[in-house]
Design an enzyme around this catalytic site. Structure first.
Site, PDB file in Angstrom:
ATOM      1  N   SER A  22     -12.856  -4.952   7.708  1.00  0.00           N
ATOM      2  CA  SER A  22     -13.649  -6.123   7.333  1.00  0.00           C
ATOM      3  C   SER A  22     -12.744  -7.028   6.493  1.00  0.00           C
ATOM      4  O   SER A  22     -11.629  -6.632   6.130  1.00  0.00           O
ATOM      5  CB  SER A  22     -14.895  -5.718   6.534  1.00  0.00           C
ATOM      6  N   LEU A  24     -18.821  -4.649   1.516  1.00  0.00           N
ATOM      7  CA  LEU A  24     -18.951  -6.085   1.766  1.00  0.00           C
ATOM      8  C   LEU A  24     -17.938  -6.603   2.781  1.00  0.00           C
ATOM      9  O   LEU A  24     -16.819  -6.105   2.877  1.00  0.00           O
ATOM     10  CB  LEU A  24     -18.785  -6.864   0.460  1.00  0.00           C
ATOM     11  N   HIS A  40     -11.143   0.153   6.617  1.00  0.00           N
ATOM     12  CA  HIS A  40     -12.030   1.150   6.017  1.00  0.00           C
ATOM     13  C   HIS A  40     -11.715   2.562   6.496  1.00  0.00           C
ATOM     14  O   HIS A  40     -11.707   3.508   5.709  1.00  0.00           O
ATOM     15  CB  HIS A  40     -13.496   0.837   6.363  1.00  0.00           C
ATOM     16  N   LEU A  45      -9.799   5.026   9.849  1.00  0.00           N
ATOM     17  CA  LEU A  45      -9.181   5.323  11.133  1.00  0.00           C
ATOM     18  C   LEU A  45      -9.436   6.800  11.393  1.00  0.00           C
ATOM     19  O   LEU A  45      -9.200   7.626  10.515  1.00  0.00           O
ATOM     20  CB  LEU A  45      -7.680   5.041  11.111  1.00  0.00           C
ATOM     21  N   TYR A  93       1.951   6.357   5.501  1.00  0.00           N
ATOM     22  CA  TYR A  93       1.698   4.930   5.652  1.00  0.00           C
ATOM     23  C   TYR A  93       2.955   4.105   5.421  1.00  0.00           C
ATOM     24  O   TYR A  93       3.136   3.050   6.023  1.00  0.00           O
ATOM     25  CB  TYR A  93       0.588   4.488   4.707  1.00  0.00           C
TER      26      TYR A  93
END
Length: 205
Positions: A95, A109, A120, A122, A166
């Site tokens: 988002s 939100l 958010h 995976l 990451y």
């Protein structure tokens, strides 16, 4: 809160035309592999994969079923699902966020004027893990963000043990995240989106 490394870009297998069966009826075939944005109709399949992937590890899911439907209704273009023969095997849901760093409010939100894409979750279906699907899906997702004229950064939060993972995917650590989920603490990470004007003409899924 999971993911990956760069791999070659693969085009989704196109939908094959229907074939005629021996009885004269047309038989419809599903693509062997397809990448597409998710819709609220995919929410239950998404939640089932997420629940299995996260409950055993952290005891909680990043998104509840109603929150999945919420984000897939508001910003489906910030999601990506990998389907094999019509079955969802991996997904990402994101988002928009409009602040420099994530806060607790970012968990629920969507800020339409934001320029940061908050990833958010995976997750990969348990039967499709250890096949490189997670890294490929994340790579494709980051490529899609380049097509979106408003996207400047991708943000996510992960636990300490995932930071090296990451970093190999091009994310940089920004330090401790303000967000806490129960007793869990996270590191916030960022990937800068560098799009090109030519790609941005054809934004979307």
């Amino acid at each position: 809160m999971l993911a990956l490394s760069s791999v070659p870009f693969l085009k989704p297998t196109p939908l094959k035309p229907p074939r005629s069966s021996p009885g004269g009826q047309r038989r419809h075939t599903l693509p062997a592999s397809e990448f597409r944005c998710l819709s609220p109709e995919d929410a239950v399949s998404v939640f089932e994969i997420e629940r299995e992937a996260f409950i055993s590890v952290s005891g909680a899911c990043p998104l509840r079923l109603d929150e999945i439907r919420h984000f897939l209704s508001l910003c489906p273009e910030l999601s990506l699902g990998w389907f094999e023969e019509g079955r969802l095997v991996a997904f990402i849901i994101g988002s928009l966020w409009d602040q420099e760093r994530l806060s607790q409010a970012a968990l629920t939100l969507h800020r339409p004027r934001g320029t940061a894409v908050h990833i958010h979750v995976l997750a990969v279906h348990r039967g499709a893990r250890q096949q490189g699907k997670g890294p490929l899906l994340l790579w494709r997702y980051l490529q899609r963000l380049r097509w979106l004229p408003f996207a400047r950064r991708a943000l996510l939060m992960c636990q300490d043990f995932l930071v090296p993972f990451y970093q190999k995917c091009g994310f940089e650590a920004l330090g401790p995240c303000q967000v806490r989920v129960g007793e869990l603490a996270f590191v916030e990470m960022q990937h800068r989106v560098r799009g090109h004007a030519l790609l941005r003409r054809n934004s979307g899924c």
